[in-house]
Design a protein around this motif. Structure first.
Motif, PDB file in Angstrom:
ATOM      1  N   UNK A 106       0.929  -1.138  -0.138  1.00 19.99           N
ATOM      2  CA  UNK A 106      -0.076   0.038   0.083  1.00 19.99           C
ATOM      3  C   UNK A 106       0.967   1.308  -0.062  1.00 19.99           C
ATOM      4  N   UNK A 107       0.673   2.128  -0.917  1.00 25.72           N
ATOM      5  CA  UNK A 107       1.720   3.092  -1.239  1.00 25.72           C
ATOM      6  C   UNK A 107       0.862   4.574  -1.312  1.00 25.72           C
ATOM      7  N   UNK A 108       1.648   5.408  -0.594  1.00 27.66           N
ATOM      8  CA  UNK A 108       1.138   6.755  -0.603  1.00 27.66           C
ATOM      9  C   UNK A 108       1.312   7.562  -2.091  1.00 27.66           C
ATOM     10  N   UNK A 109       0.429   8.410  -2.254  1.00 32.08           N
ATOM     11  CA  UNK A 109       0.633   9.133  -3.678  1.00 32.08           C
ATOM     12  C   UNK A 109       2.206   9.370  -3.687  1.00 32.08           C
ATOM     13  N   UNK A 112       5.730   7.030  -0.523  1.00 28.20           N
ATOM     14  CA  UNK A 112       6.119   6.186   0.707  1.00 28.20           C
ATOM     15  C   UNK A 112       5.348   5.145   0.928  1.00 28.20           C
ATOM     16  N   UNK A 113       5.955   3.892   1.449  1.00 26.23           N
ATOM     17  CA  UNK A 113       5.156   2.775   1.956  1.00 26.23           C
ATOM     18  C   UNK A 113       4.397   3.158   3.025  1.00 26.23           C
ATOM     19  N   UNK A 114       3.221   2.835   2.719  1.00 29.40           N
ATOM     20  CA  UNK A 114       2.069   3.004   3.900  1.00 29.40           C
ATOM     21  C   UNK A 114       1.854   1.569   4.921  1.00 29.40           C
ATOM     22  N   UNK A 115       2.125   0.702   4.112  1.00 26.29           N
ATOM     23  CA  UNK A 115       1.953  -0.763   4.373  1.00 26.29           C
ATOM     24  C   UNK A 115       2.023  -1.812   3.645  1.00 26.29           C
ATOM     25  N   UNK A 116       1.691  -2.914   4.094  1.00 23.77           N
ATOM     26  CA  UNK A 116       1.625  -4.417   3.308  1.00 23.77           C
ATOM     27  C   UNK A 116       0.606  -5.164   3.905  1.00 23.77           C
ATOM     28  N   UNK A 117      -0.131  -5.832   2.702  1.00 23.79           N
ATOM     29  CA  UNK A 117      -1.177  -7.012   3.031  1.00 23.79           C
ATOM     30  C   UNK A 117      -0.059  -8.351   2.749  1.00 23.79           C
ATOM     31  N   UNK A 118      -0.323  -8.939   3.770  1.00 28.48           N
ATOM     32  CA  UNK A 118       0.689 -10.096   3.687  1.00 28.48           C
ATOM     33  C   UNK A 118      -0.065 -11.530   4.051  1.00 28.48           C
ATOM     34  N   UNK A 119       0.578 -12.632   3.609  1.00 20.65           N
ATOM     35  CA  UNK A 119      -0.106 -14.137   3.968  1.00 20.65           C
ATOM     36  C   UNK A 119       1.420 -14.528   4.286  1.00 20.65           C
ATOM     37  N   UNK A 120       1.264 -15.565   5.402  1.00 23.93           N
ATOM     38  CA  UNK A 120       2.293 -16.492   5.723  1.00 23.93           C
ATOM     39  C   UNK A 120       2.141 -17.581   4.981  1.00 23.93           C
ATOM     40  N   UNK A 121       2.782 -18.044   3.897  1.00 23.97           N
ATOM     41  CA  UNK A 121       2.441 -19.073   2.953  1.00 23.97           C
ATOM     42  C   UNK A 121       2.638 -20.378   3.900  1.00 23.97           C
ATOM     43  N   UNK A 248       7.767   6.668  -7.050  1.00 27.32           N
ATOM     44  CA  UNK A 248       9.364   6.298  -6.781  1.00 27.32           C
ATOM     45  C   UNK A 248       9.473   5.250  -5.741  1.00 27.32           C
ATOM     46  N   UNK A 249      10.273   4.193  -6.142  1.00 32.69           N
ATOM     47  CA  UNK A 249      10.777   3.005  -5.149  1.00 32.69           C
ATOM     48  C   UNK A 249      10.137   2.002  -5.827  1.00 32.69           C
ATOM     49  N   UNK A 250       9.404   2.131  -7.228  1.00 38.67           N
ATOM     50  CA  UNK A 250       8.445   1.069  -7.610  1.00 38.67           C
ATOM     51  C   UNK A 250       9.222  -0.219  -7.763  1.00 38.67           C
ATOM     52  N   UNK A 251      10.505  -0.047  -8.479  1.00 39.37           N
ATOM     53  CA  UNK A 251      11.280  -1.162  -8.906  1.00 39.37           C
ATOM     54  C   UNK A 251      11.704  -2.042  -7.762  1.00 39.37           C
TER      55      UNK A 251
END
Length: 274
Positions: A106-109, A112-121, A248-251
């Protein structure tokens, strides 16, 4: 009019175009946000020989369509009712051999990274009668999390399922929670009831958690439409190259997760085939 990050009843509806959605305040019926793609990765170019090699590597798992299916990276932009950017949702590639949905950033306009949605595989996604809550519902918790920009879990997404001896009708009862977003102190910040796609968010939910919950609702809709499929014959997504990068930081935003995914695929193959 309440904005996207203020409403308490959220629904996401697909539009006619691929990866286009609208987000509605279900209390008033007002459209509060729109979702549109800004980048969709190219499908991998795999020669017949390499495709055969992958099937050999997967062994007996090769017949499972969800393992054979690669889903490219998907980045969408969420805009508010005035068409101002609210956030980017950036779903990592789901690599061939991984049965589960991939991480979403989840990225701010401004990038900046606001957070992540994750699963423990590594944890089972299936509920069992051995793990139940106070109401006797079988639960899956501790597998899926909403995380802040530092990777710290701020919400546990808990799935609740009625299995015998409870009646199966409870899973369709509009008064029964089937998904709960639970804070680290045990507070239930949001819930889904029965099989409804509508998400109800507590008015007291703090802004950082609310933002991640809303992002999760949108990301889940995209996942259900394009990543968790019963057949590999589903039409592939249309590639869309962002020029320049959407933020910015997409890569590099998924670099650590992609390594995790590759390690898990190897572990999963060995665990399933012995």
């Amino acid at each position: 009019m309440a904005g996207l990050l203020e409403i308490s009843k959220v629904s996401v509806e697909p539009l006619g175009q691929e990866l286009h959605y609208r987000v509605t305040d279900s209390t008033t019926g007002t459209v509060v946000a729109n979702v549109s793609p800004v980048a969709v990765g190219e499908p991998p170019q795999v020669s017949p020989l390499k495709r055969f090699g992958k099937r050999v590597m997967l062994g007996q798992l090769a017949g499972w369509p969800h393992l054979r299916r690669h889903v490219p990276r998907i980045t969408v932009l969420v805009t508010d009712a005035s068409n101002s950017p609210v956030m980017f949702l950036d779903r990592a590639d789901k690599i061939t051999g991984n049965p589960y949905a991939s991480q979403c950033a989840v990225i701010e306009p401004d990038g900046r990274v606001a957070g992540y949605l994750t699963d423990d595989h590594y944890k089972s996604p299936m509920p069992t009668a051995d793990v139940v809550d106070a109401e006797g519902m079988s639960i899956v918790g501790g597998r899926r999390h909403l995380r802040d920009q530092n990777g710290t879990a701020i919400c546990d997404v808990v799935i609740r399922v009625a299995i015998p001896p409870l009646p199966g009708a409870l899973n369709y009862d509009e008064n029964v929670d089937t998904t709960r977003f639970v804070g680290q102190d045990g507070t239930v910040w949001a819930r889904r009831r029965g099989q409804s796609p509508l998400l109800e968010i507590s008015p007291d939910t703090p802004y950082p958690i609310r933002r991640m919950i809303v992002a999760s609702v949108i990301a889940d809709t995209i996942t259900n439409d394009h990543q968790i499929v019963a057949s590999s014959s589903k039409n592939p997504l249309t590639p869309l190259q962002a020029v320049p990068d959407p933020y910015p930081g997409y890569a590099d935003v998924h670099s650590r997760y992609m390594e995790y995914q590759r390690e898990f695929i190897e572990w999963y193959r060995k665990a399933m085939t012995g």
